[in-house]
Design an enzyme around this catalytic site. Structure first.
Site, PDB file in Angstrom:
ATOM      1  N   LYS A  15       1.200  -1.126  -0.103  1.00 29.57           N
ATOM      2  CA  LYS A  15       0.024  -0.438   0.359  1.00 29.57           C
ATOM      3  C   LYS A  15       0.750   1.658  -0.302  1.00 29.57           C
ATOM      4  CE  LYS A  15      -1.875  -1.281   3.928  1.00 29.57           C
ATOM      5  NZ  LYS A  15      -0.786  -2.154   4.175  1.00 29.57           N
ATOM      6  N   ARG A  90     -10.426  -0.075   8.322  1.00 30.62           N
ATOM      7  CA  ARG A  90      -9.861  -0.970   8.327  1.00 30.62           C
ATOM      8  C   ARG A  90     -10.473  -1.854   9.001  1.00 30.62           C
ATOM      9  NH1 ARG A  90      -3.356  -2.138   9.868  1.00 30.62           N
ATOM     10  NH2 ARG A  90      -2.937  -0.288   8.214  1.00 30.62           N
ATOM     11  N   ARG A 129      11.654  -5.594   5.314  1.00 26.44           N
ATOM     12  CA  ARG A 129      11.571  -4.607   4.775  1.00 26.44           C
ATOM     13  C   ARG A 129      12.302  -3.081   5.976  1.00 26.44           C
ATOM     14  NH1 ARG A 129       5.629  -2.011   5.205  1.00 26.44           N
ATOM     15  NH2 ARG A 129       5.977  -2.551   7.527  1.00 26.44           N
ATOM     16  N   ARG A 162      11.023  -1.028  10.945  1.00 25.53           N
ATOM     17  CA  ARG A 162       9.349  -0.575  11.664  1.00 25.53           C
ATOM     18  C   ARG A 162       9.846  -1.639  13.497  1.00 25.53           C
ATOM     19  NH1 ARG A 162       5.071   0.148   8.302  1.00 25.53           N
ATOM     20  NH2 ARG A 162       3.450  -0.823  10.195  1.00 25.53           N
ATOM     21  N   ARG A 173      -0.487  -8.541  12.861  1.00 21.48           N
ATOM     22  CA  ARG A 173      -1.226  -8.069  11.970  1.00 21.48           C
ATOM     23  C   ARG A 173      -1.814  -8.466  10.893  1.00 21.48           C
ATOM     24  NH1 ARG A 173       4.602  -4.608  11.159  1.00 21.48           N
ATOM     25  NH2 ARG A 173       3.480  -4.462   9.402  1.00 21.48           N
TER      26      ARG A 173
END
Ligand code: AP5
Ligand code: MG
Length: 220
Positions: A15, A90, A129, A162, A173
């Site tokens: 996203k 969400r 990431r 992160r 998640r």
């Protein structure tokens, strides 16, 4: 005509990566609830410390808090002719909240691209990431590495992982997404707003498919 677009997809579906591309192409502001919460965290606000409790566990921040934050963001002048919503809504109550906010603004949703990616790919993407601390550009150790390890190609800033990208939180998640967010696929499908995008392709190919779908919908 205004364009309010919701980017739907699991954690790691791309996203944020695609929002960067769409923002440049469409000239709309990106409204990422994850990013807004992280800014609050960095600024040490009350909202930030409340959000941290949920984010660190990979759970969703309560709907009223999230909708309130989006209300405030959409009221800013840069959102009067549209916005690219990344990570919001969400839940169904959030989707209803968004409809109400847009109705107050005499606007409505244009299209909901759903970036479809399977669970294994989501995990692989989250695990590799790295993000720039300075300009938030995203990298992946395998799929889109920076030229120099740990350094942003764009601004020379430092790359970091992160806080919610620990293996345990990543799994949570993803579960939360399938338990609480995936039902929005059917919800927006019934409203005729959903366009499915094959998110398993390369970043560029996903971007091209997305842009075509969005442009098509903005014309009609
Ligand atoms: P948020 O920040 O939104 O995180 P998320 O939904 O878990 O999604 P991510 O940002 O992790 O993934 P992404 O889809 O943006 O993928 P990316 O482009 O980075 O939310 C964080 C937390 O905030 C939530 O857990 C919750 O606590 C809270 N929150 C946020 N919104 C909320 C809401 N509305 N309600 C309640 N709580 C909320 O890509 C991932 C990696 O893959 C990158 O390394 C990238 O380079 C790579 N990549 C991307 N696309 C491709 C591709 N096509 N091929 C190969 N690699 C790719
Ligand atoms: Mg993101």
């Amino acid at each position: 005509m205004s364009s309010y677009i919701v980017l739907l997809g699991g954690p790691g579906s791309g996203k944020g990566t695609q929002a960067e591309i769409l923002v440049e192409e469409l000239g709309l502001p990106q409204v990422s609830t994850g990013e807004l919460f992280r800014e609050h965290l960095k600024d040490g606000t009350e909202l930030g410390s409340l959000a941290r409790e949920f984010m660190d566990r990979g759970e969703l921040v309560p709907d009223e808090v999230t909708i309130g934050m989006v209300r405030e963001r959409l009221a800013r002048p840069d959102c009067t002719s549209g916005a690219l919503l990344d990570g919001f809504p969400r839940t169904i109550p959030q989707a209803e909240g968004l409809d109400a906010l847009l109705a107050e603004m005499e606007a409505e949703l244009t299209v909901v691209p759903y970036i479809k990616v399977n669970r294994d790919t989501l995990l692989q993407r989250l695990a590799g990431r790295w993000t720039c601390r300075q300009c938030s550009t995203m990298y992946h150790v395998v799929f889109s590495p920076s030229f120099k390890a740990g350094i942003c190609d764009r601004c020379g800033g430092q790359l970091y992982q992160r806080a919610d990208d620990t293996p345990e939180t990543q799994l949570r998640r993803i579960d939360v997404y399938f338990e609480q967010t995936a039902e929005l696929i059917e919800w927006y499908g019934k409203k005729g707003l959903l366009v499915e995008i094959d998110g398993e392709q390369s970043i560029g190919a996903v971007g091209a498919e997305l842009l075509m779908a969005v442009r098509e919908q903005c014309r009609t």
